[in-house]
Motif scaffolding. Structure first.
Motif, PDB file in Angstrom:
ATOM      1  N   GLU A   5       0.856  -1.187   0.000  1.00  0.00           N
ATOM      2  CA  GLU A   5       0.000   0.000   0.000  1.00  0.00           C
ATOM      3  C   GLU A   5       0.888   1.232   0.000  1.00  0.00           C
ATOM      4  O   GLU A   5       1.544   1.521   1.006  1.00  0.00           O
ATOM      5  CB  GLU A   5      -0.913   0.002   1.232  1.00  0.00           C
ATOM      6  N   PRO A   6       0.975   1.950  -1.110  1.00  0.00           N
ATOM      7  CA  PRO A   6       1.876   3.104  -1.172  1.00  0.00           C
ATOM      8  C   PRO A   6       1.438   4.193  -0.214  1.00  0.00           C
ATOM      9  O   PRO A   6       0.245   4.379   0.025  1.00  0.00           O
ATOM     10  CB  PRO A   6       1.764   3.563  -2.626  1.00  0.00           C
ATOM     11  N   GLY A  59       0.881  -3.241  -9.944  1.00  0.00           N
ATOM     12  CA  GLY A  59       0.078  -2.075  -9.608  1.00  0.00           C
ATOM     13  C   GLY A  59      -1.136  -1.936 -10.499  1.00  0.00           C
ATOM     14  O   GLY A  59      -1.502  -0.822 -10.888  1.00  0.00           O
ATOM     15  N   SER A 110       3.412   9.568  -8.095  1.00  0.00           N
ATOM     16  CA  SER A 110       2.808   8.974  -9.284  1.00  0.00           C
ATOM     17  C   SER A 110       1.438   8.387  -8.943  1.00  0.00           C
ATOM     18  O   SER A 110       1.045   8.289  -7.784  1.00  0.00           O
ATOM     19  CB  SER A 110       3.723   7.880  -9.853  1.00  0.00           C
ATOM     20  N   ALA A 111       0.705   7.977  -9.973  1.00  0.00           N
ATOM     21  CA  ALA A 111      -0.623   7.396  -9.767  1.00  0.00           C
ATOM     22  C   ALA A 111      -0.570   6.134  -8.924  1.00  0.00           C
ATOM     23  O   ALA A 111      -1.484   5.865  -8.144  1.00  0.00           O
ATOM     24  CB  ALA A 111      -1.278   7.111 -11.126  1.00  0.00           C
ATOM     25  N   ASP A 112       0.472   5.346  -9.063  1.00  0.00           N
ATOM     26  CA  ASP A 112       0.637   4.128  -8.271  1.00  0.00           C
ATOM     27  C   ASP A 112       2.129   3.841  -8.134  1.00  0.00           C
ATOM     28  O   ASP A 112       2.817   3.642  -9.140  1.00  0.00           O
ATOM     29  CB  ASP A 112      -0.066   2.941  -8.930  1.00  0.00           C
ATOM     30  N   THR A 113       2.625   3.811  -6.908  1.00  0.00           N
ATOM     31  CA  THR A 113       4.050   3.601  -6.660  1.00  0.00           C
ATOM     32  C   THR A 113       4.510   2.256  -7.197  1.00  0.00           C
ATOM     33  O   THR A 113       5.613   2.129  -7.748  1.00  0.00           O
ATOM     34  CB  THR A 113       4.346   3.685  -5.148  1.00  0.00           C
ATOM     35  N   ARG A 114       3.670   1.232  -7.038  1.00  0.00           N
ATOM     36  CA  ARG A 114       4.044  -0.105  -7.500  1.00  0.00           C
ATOM     37  C   ARG A 114       4.216  -0.131  -9.011  1.00  0.00           C
ATOM     38  O   ARG A 114       5.162  -0.727  -9.527  1.00  0.00           O
ATOM     39  CB  ARG A 114       2.980  -1.120  -7.061  1.00  0.00           C
ATOM     40  N   ARG A 115       3.314   0.534  -9.730  1.00  0.00           N
ATOM     41  CA  ARG A 115       3.407   0.555 -11.188  1.00  0.00           C
ATOM     42  C   ARG A 115       4.633   1.349 -11.628  1.00  0.00           C
ATOM     43  O   ARG A 115       5.333   0.966 -12.571  1.00  0.00           O
ATOM     44  CB  ARG A 115       2.134   1.166 -11.776  1.00  0.00           C
TER      45      ARG A 115
END
Length: 301
Positions: A6-7, A270, A180-185
């Motif tokens: 969970e970012p 992500g 960013s929109a999603d750290t994992r991505r």
């Protein structure tokens, strides 16, 4: 991976800064991927700083033209003491910058003696350069899966370098990753770009490394003849997989070759689990059509 990452809440969006003077030119096309790994975050830090080349020149005691060359990847490969001075003025963590600079120096055919001379005037201690706590937590969560993915394409030593470079780049760009929109991505895109930059390509498509043959299907076979048949089948599969769109290729590598459950693949990339299922379904349909095409009327007995 037992739980998805969970970012943290992203920091406020960056302001677009304007500065007087001539606009900085783009990075030279011939700049290597290893060189770009540290150069792009350095450029971003400069562009976000609001400083002009003249101001930076006064602070680091280096000609404005030389700084411009450095930030465009032209001219001679820079000495470390110059980057160290720039990193301090731009508030960049110097340890990951040094690691990436050193790797690129070797790829630029700089000798170990040259690299050591470049660091004589600076103090480098990893103990005083720890990454952010959430970066370390993220690395602990995903590093083993990143290594599995990289090993499909790269030999062990190159794989380790690619994964290490990925986390160094992320350290340098961590604020950008969080924003960013999603750290994992964001992190996965960094890993993929780093791995693919080191992967041999044929006709623009990646080649699979020998470790890709270390699949569950191959390990389950004991007879040499069975293993030979499976090896030939795997070669055909890998060639077909290399033709998949990037996102489908990643899903198939993680699912079929690394054996990672779909919910963990979704967390790594992500993306929603439904996206992983859709990508896998379309990829399997394509592979079946290529490897086992339906018989046409003219080919039937």
């Amino acid at each position: 991976m037992t739980t998805p990452f969970e970012p943290p809440a992203p920091p406020p969006a960056r302001r677009t800064l304007t500065r007087p003077g001539r606009k900085l030119g783009p990075i030279a096309e011939e700049t290597s991927s290893a060189h770009r790994a540290w150069l792009e975050p350095l450029r971003d830090a400069y562009l976000d700083s609001g400083l002009t080349l003249s101001c930076l020149s006064d602070r680091v005691r280096l000609a404005k033209s030389k700084i411009s060359e450095l930030l465009r990847g032209t001219g001679l490969y820079p000495r470390w003491e110059i980057l160290f001075s720039l990193s301090r003025e731009l508030n960049m963590p110097y340890w990951p910058l040094y690691q990436l600079w050193r790797q690129a120096a070797f790829e630029a055919h700089k000798s170990r003696e040259w690299i050591e001379r470049c660091t004589e005037k600076t103090v480098l201690t990893a103990t005083h350069a720890a990454p952010p706590l959430d970066h370390r937590a993220f690395r602990e969560l995903v590093e083993s899966h990143y290594s599995l993915y990289a090993q499909v394409f790269l030999e062990d030593d190159v794989r380790d370098a690619a994964v290490s470079d990925t986390f160094d780049i992320l350290w340098l760009r961590w604020e950008e990753a969080l924003a960013s929109a999603d750290t994992r991505r964001f992190a996965w895109n960094v890993l993929r770009a780093t791995v693919m930059a080191k992967t041999p390509h044929v006709d623009g498509r990646p080649e699979f490394g020998w470790s890709a043959f270390d699949t569950v299907a191959l390990q389950a076979l004991t007879a040499e003849s069975d293993r030979a048949d499976q090896m030939a089948e795997s070669i055909g599969l890998f060639k077909a997989m290399s033709r998949l769109p990037d996102h489908q290729l990643d899903v198939m590598v993680l699912r079929s070759l690394c054996g990672i459950p779909p919910e963990d693949v979704a967390a790594l990339l992500g993306v929603p689990p439904a996206t992983v299922q859709s990508d896998e379904r379309h990829a399997v349909h394509f592979l079946e059509s290529v490897i086992c095409p339906p018989e046409t009327e003219g080919n039937t007995a």
